[in-house]
Design an enzyme around this catalytic site. Structure first.
Site, PDB file in Angstrom:
ATOM      1  N   CYS A  92       0.794  -1.231   0.000  1.00 27.13           N
ATOM      2  CA  CYS A  92       0.000   0.000   0.000  1.00 27.13           C
ATOM      3  C   CYS A  92       0.826   1.281   0.000  1.00 27.13           C
ATOM      4  O   CYS A  92       0.262   2.370  -0.086  1.00 27.13           O
ATOM      5  CB  CYS A  92      -0.943   0.010   1.195  1.00 27.13           C
ATOM      6  SG  CYS A  92      -1.816  -1.550   1.432  1.00 27.13           S
ATOM      7  N   HIS A 230      -4.015   7.573   5.689  1.00 28.84           N
ATOM      8  CA  HIS A 230      -4.166   6.327   4.938  1.00 28.84           C
ATOM      9  C   HIS A 230      -5.620   5.855   5.025  1.00 28.84           C
ATOM     10  O   HIS A 230      -6.230   5.524   4.014  1.00 28.84           O
ATOM     11  CB  HIS A 230      -3.215   5.279   5.510  1.00 28.84           C
ATOM     12  CG  HIS A 230      -3.094   4.049   4.678  1.00 28.84           C
ATOM     13  ND1 HIS A 230      -2.750   4.083   3.342  1.00 28.84           N
ATOM     14  CD2 HIS A 230      -3.257   2.734   4.994  1.00 28.84           C
ATOM     15  CE1 HIS A 230      -2.706   2.846   2.866  1.00 28.84           C
ATOM     16  NE2 HIS A 230      -3.020   2.011   3.841  1.00 28.84           N
ATOM     17  N   HIS A 267      -9.783   1.215  -1.857  1.00 30.19           N
ATOM     18  CA  HIS A 267      -8.347   1.081  -1.584  1.00 30.19           C
ATOM     19  C   HIS A 267      -7.659   0.593  -2.853  1.00 30.19           C
ATOM     20  O   HIS A 267      -7.860  -0.542  -3.284  1.00 30.19           O
ATOM     21  CB  HIS A 267      -8.152   0.100  -0.432  1.00 30.19           C
ATOM     22  CG  HIS A 267      -6.781   0.115   0.153  1.00 30.19           C
ATOM     23  ND1 HIS A 267      -5.683   0.635  -0.511  1.00 30.19           N
ATOM     24  CD2 HIS A 267      -6.301  -0.346   1.351  1.00 30.19           C
ATOM     25  CE1 HIS A 267      -4.608   0.501   0.252  1.00 30.19           C
ATOM     26  NE2 HIS A 267      -4.959  -0.076   1.370  1.00 30.19           N
TER      27      HIS A 267
END
Length: 339
Positions: A92, A230, A267
């Site tokens: 990520c 995030h 995401h």
């Protein structure tokens, strides 16, 4: 798209085409001074075709694996990039790291042109099942568009997104200043070395990345106007991020506004940081912190100033962008209004 096609490759090639059609700065640079530096997700595997043709019986799987490195090679070849072609696969934080490293290269070599950003798609059975088995996917039973709920007390997991975004990153000594959207002024990366799938709950090393990025920018925490977090909508991410922000900002932790884009677009894994920087640029350009989608009920374990409802208009000169990923990897960028 056909099932044997790597979706993320389609996204990034389209993004680069759009970028270079509207900003032809790359043509001013000698090919040896052009660099490609992208973040991406893991290789795509065409599981359905593999099973249908019975190759699984013999285990001959190579032809069904669409490698991201091939996409990077094709981009470098098409745009005559000879200064280096780098593909960063780091879960990520992949694209944020790629952009941060591009920033470091330019600090030492301002004459370079760097094509950077990220691309990813996990919308295939194999990758989807991986997230399912980890227990990371949202179990929300309400409206689908409300499934990803960053920082909300009723959050239940992430929603997979996909896409690609490309940036031209240059020194302002060489760039057309009228086209500059924002300025990268600080970057840092750390590792928790805690668990592969979970962040360190005390947020120590995410905080260190943030502190180092702010220091690298020549700033202090007091100079940061808002934080683009995030914010995955998972049980473990938000409390850990909260602890990190408390470590960096002290008593001011619940006064500085924060925003997560994942409630709106999901995401993007290897591309999430690069895509979320678009929201950072939006904040700087319009002097607003956007509301976090689906944030309704505050969580006592993640008690930050999460903007909800309407955009918050404030003066924004410096934004802290945080990303954290599998493997305990942490990145922080400081992005500033360009003067």
């Amino acid at each position: 798209m056909p099932r044997d096609m790597d979706r993320k490759a389609v996204f990034i090639k389209s993004a680069i085409k759009e970028l270079l059609e509207t900003n032809r700065d790359i043509e001013k640079y000698d090919p040896k001074d052009r660099i490609a530096h992208f973040g991406a997700g893991i290789d795509y595997f065409d599981l359905a075709s593999y099973i249908d043709c019975m190759k699984y019986v013999t285990g001959d799987w190579e032809e069904f694996c669409k490698r991201s490195t091939i996409t990077a090679h094709e981009i470098a070849k098409k745009y005559d990039i000879h200064g280096g072609s780098h593909l960063n696969v780091a879960a990520c934080v992949a694209s944020t790291q790629a952009i941060g490293l591009a920033f470091r290269i330019l600090k030492r070599n301002p004459e370079k042109f760097i094509l950077s950003g990220g691309f990813d798609s996990m919308l295939c059975a194999l990758h989807y099942m991986g997230f399912y088995k980890l227990g990371a996917l949202s179990s929300w039973e309400g409206k689908p568009e409300e499934s990803c709920r960053p920082f909300d007390k009723k959050r239940s997991g992430l929603v997979i997104g996909e896409g690609g975004v490309a940036y031209s990153i240059q020194s302002d000594d060489y760039a057309d200043n009228s086209k500059i959207l924002a300025e990268i002024v600080g970057y840092a990366s750390t590792a928790d070395s805690y668990m592969v799938t979970d962040p360190n709950p005390d947020g120590e090393y995410l905080a260190l990345a943030a502190t180092n990025a702010i220091r690298n920018a020549g700033l202090t925490p007091e100079d940061i106007d808002c934080i683009h977090v995030h914010g995955t909508g998972t049980f473990r991410n938000e409390p850990a991020e909260t602890q990190a922000i408390k470590r960096v900002f002290g008593r001011r932790y619940d006064q500085i506004p924060v925003f997560s884009l994942k409630g709106q677009i999901g995401h993007l894994i290897g591309a999430c940081g690069a895509m979320e920087i678009l929201a950072v640029i939006h904040s700087i350009k319009n002097q607003v912190v956007l509301p976090t989608a689906n944030f309704e009920t505050a969580d006592p374990d993640a008690d930050l100033f999460v903007v909800r409802g309407e955009p918050l208009k404030i003066r924004i000169n410096n934004v802290l962008k945080l990303n954290a990923g599998f493997g305990g990897q942490n990145t922080a960028l400081v992005i500033a209004k360009y003067e």
